[in-house]
Design a protein around this motif. Structure first.
Motif, PDB file in Angstrom:
ATOM      1  N   ASP A 132       0.808  -1.223   0.000  1.00  0.00           N
ATOM      2  CA  ASP A 132       0.000   0.000   0.000  1.00  0.00           C
ATOM      3  C   ASP A 132       0.842   1.275   0.000  1.00  0.00           C
ATOM      4  OD1 ASP A 132      -2.322  -1.544   0.096  1.00  0.00           O
ATOM      5  OD2 ASP A 132      -2.291  -1.593   2.287  1.00  0.00           O
ATOM      6  N   PRO A 134       2.804   4.405  -1.669  1.00  0.00           N
ATOM      7  CA  PRO A 134       2.662   5.116  -2.944  1.00  0.00           C
ATOM      8  C   PRO A 134       3.894   4.991  -3.826  1.00  0.00           C
ATOM      9  CG  PRO A 134       3.195   6.660  -1.214  1.00  0.00           C
ATOM     10  CD  PRO A 134       2.977   5.326  -0.543  1.00  0.00           C
ATOM     11  N   ALA A 156      -0.766   7.236  -7.100  1.00  0.00           N
ATOM     12  CA  ALA A 156       0.081   8.395  -6.808  1.00  0.00           C
ATOM     13  C   ALA A 156       0.802   8.886  -8.057  1.00  0.00           C
ATOM     14  CB  ALA A 156       1.089   8.052  -5.718  1.00  0.00           C
ATOM     15  N   THR A 159      -1.495  11.280  -9.857  1.00  0.00           N
ATOM     16  CA  THR A 159      -2.139  12.383  -9.138  1.00  0.00           C
ATOM     17  C   THR A 159      -1.196  13.218  -8.288  1.00  0.00           C
ATOM     18  OG1 THR A 159      -2.667  10.892  -7.308  1.00  0.00           O
ATOM     19  CG2 THR A 159      -4.329  11.136  -9.043  1.00  0.00           C
ATOM     20  N   ALA A 160       0.002  12.728  -7.980  1.00  0.00           N
ATOM     21  CA  ALA A 160       0.912  13.457  -7.101  1.00  0.00           C
ATOM     22  C   ALA A 160       1.312  14.790  -7.719  1.00  0.00           C
ATOM     23  CB  ALA A 160       2.151  12.627  -6.810  1.00  0.00           C
ATOM     24  N   ASN A 219       2.912  14.534  -2.256  1.00  0.00           N
ATOM     25  CA  ASN A 219       1.737  15.383  -2.070  1.00  0.00           C
ATOM     26  C   ASN A 219       0.650  14.921  -3.035  1.00  0.00           C
ATOM     27  OD1 ASN A 219       3.431  16.743  -0.370  1.00  0.00           O
ATOM     28  ND2 ASN A 219       3.400  18.674  -1.484  1.00  0.00           N
ATOM     29  N   VAL A 220      -0.445  14.423  -2.484  1.00  0.00           N
ATOM     30  CA  VAL A 220      -1.577  13.953  -3.286  1.00  0.00           C
ATOM     31  C   VAL A 220      -2.799  14.789  -2.907  1.00  0.00           C
ATOM     32  CG1 VAL A 220      -3.064  12.001  -3.845  1.00  0.00           C
ATOM     33  CG2 VAL A 220      -0.631  11.626  -3.394  1.00  0.00           C
ATOM     34  N   ASP A 222      -6.218  16.238  -1.704  1.00  0.00           N
ATOM     35  CA  ASP A 222      -7.262  15.751  -0.803  1.00  0.00           C
ATOM     36  C   ASP A 222      -6.816  14.545   0.015  1.00  0.00           C
ATOM     37  OD1 ASP A 222      -9.050  17.707  -1.863  1.00  0.00           O
ATOM     38  OD2 ASP A 222      -9.490  16.358  -3.539  1.00  0.00           O
ATOM     39  N   THR A 223      -5.515  14.438   0.266  1.00  0.00           N
ATOM     40  CA  THR A 223      -4.997  13.324   1.058  1.00  0.00           C
ATOM     41  C   THR A 223      -4.159  13.865   2.198  1.00  0.00           C
ATOM     42  OG1 THR A 223      -4.907  11.886  -0.881  1.00  0.00           O
ATOM     43  CG2 THR A 223      -3.630  11.203   1.040  1.00  0.00           C
ATOM     44  N   SER A 224      -4.545  13.528   3.427  1.00  0.00           N
ATOM     45  CA  SER A 224      -3.806  13.963   4.611  1.00  0.00           C
ATOM     46  C   SER A 224      -3.866  12.855   5.655  1.00  0.00           C
ATOM     47  CB  SER A 224      -4.407  15.251   5.172  1.00  0.00           C
ATOM     48  OG  SER A 224      -3.695  15.682   6.314  1.00  0.00           O
ATOM     49  N   ARG A 226       0.261  13.214   4.325  1.00  0.00           N
ATOM     50  CA  ARG A 226       0.885  12.860   3.049  1.00  0.00           C
ATOM     51  C   ARG A 226       1.335  11.404   3.049  1.00  0.00           C
ATOM     52  NH1 ARG A 226       5.658  16.862   1.897  1.00  0.00           N
ATOM     53  NH2 ARG A 226       6.180  16.240   4.026  1.00  0.00           N
ATOM     54  N   PRO A 227       1.068  10.666   1.977  1.00  0.00           N
ATOM     55  CA  PRO A 227       1.550   9.281   1.891  1.00  0.00           C
ATOM     56  C   PRO A 227       3.076   9.240   1.958  1.00  0.00           C
ATOM     57  CG  PRO A 227      -0.104   9.715   0.213  1.00  0.00           C
ATOM     58  CD  PRO A 227       0.258  11.038   0.805  1.00  0.00           C
TER      59      PRO A 227
END
Length: 240
Positions: A132, A134, A156, A159-160, A219-220, A222-224, A226-227
């Motif tokens: 899992d 990124p 990722a 979208t990153a 940085n993706v 709407d994702t927090s 960060r992966p």
């Protein structure tokens, strides 16, 4: 994209000669292609960082971990060319302050004996991505630098908007990072890649010898939080 860092390393050398000196002063002794420094250790100091800088402005440093109640701290810089060097020490106290002291000069009048060297290729270290994750980080080293490369997985990769990597010496200091924008990179598979300088690789130069831990994030939208990319580590040979 390169990022400069303070040069640090665990000290493995021994001083050429030592002598007593008052706290806050530094004794410097030059040898054949080498330069030794010593000073009186203090109880409230966590670690010292010794610096040497030649007339061209090129510098190197080594970290001395300090846990002793008293005694003499020492370090040796080797493989130096002839010339006059400015030397100084910075101490990190237990309250986190950094204090410079003991600046002086020392002249190396005799170069080290020539040695036979064998050409080597850069060493590359890769790490298998965690489940899992990124993506993962890999690193390659030269004598005093680390190049970190990120390999991104879907989604990722599509979208990153940026990736950030950090290199941290095994002693915990220094820790430096580099943020790289990915907004101009085409990941849609059409074969056209328009990358900003650095792209998915970034180089940290002027690093000292020792093991460096490599971590990174992407940085993706709407994702927090960060992966986090799968981390790795690299070892730098070091040198001025």
């Amino acid at each position: 994209m390169a990022a400069s860092a303070l040069l640090v390393a665990l000290v493995t050398g021994t001083l050429l000669t030592t002598s007593a000196q008052a706290s806050g002063s530094v004794t410097c002794t030059a040898g054949a292609g080498s330069l030794g420094m010593s000073w009186t250790g203090e109880t409230h100091v966590f670690q010292y960082e010794a610096f040497v800088q030649n007339s061209a402005g090129d510098s190197s440093s080594q970290i001395v971990a300090w846990r002793s109640a008293s005694g003499t701290a020492s370090v040796t810089f080797s493989s130096l060319s002839t010339g006059t060097y400015t030397v100084w020490v910075v101490k990190q106290t237990t309250d986190g302050s950094w204090i410079k002291f003991g600046e002086t000069t020392c002249t190396v009048t005799q170069a080290a004996a020539p040695t036979t060297t064998v050409a080597t290729t850069p060493t590359t270290t890769t790490t298998t991505p965690e489940e899992d994750s990124p993506g993962s980080l890999s690193c390659s080293t030269t004598a005093s630098s680390i190049t970190v490369t990120a390999s991104l997985n879907e989604p990722a990769a599509s979208t990153a908007t940026a990736w950030e990597t950090f290199v941290e010496h095994s002693t915990g200091y220094p820790r430096v990072g580099q943020l790289t924008s990915l907004q101009d990179i085409d990941f849609d598979g059409d074969g056209v890649i328009d990358s900003p300088a650095g792209g998915l690789s970034t180089t940290f130069s002027d690093l000292a010898q020792g093991s460096w831990n490599i971590t990174g994030f992407v940085n993706v939208p709407d994702t927090s939080p960060r992966p986090e990319l799968t981390s790795t580590s690299c070892t730098v040979a070091g040198g001025l």
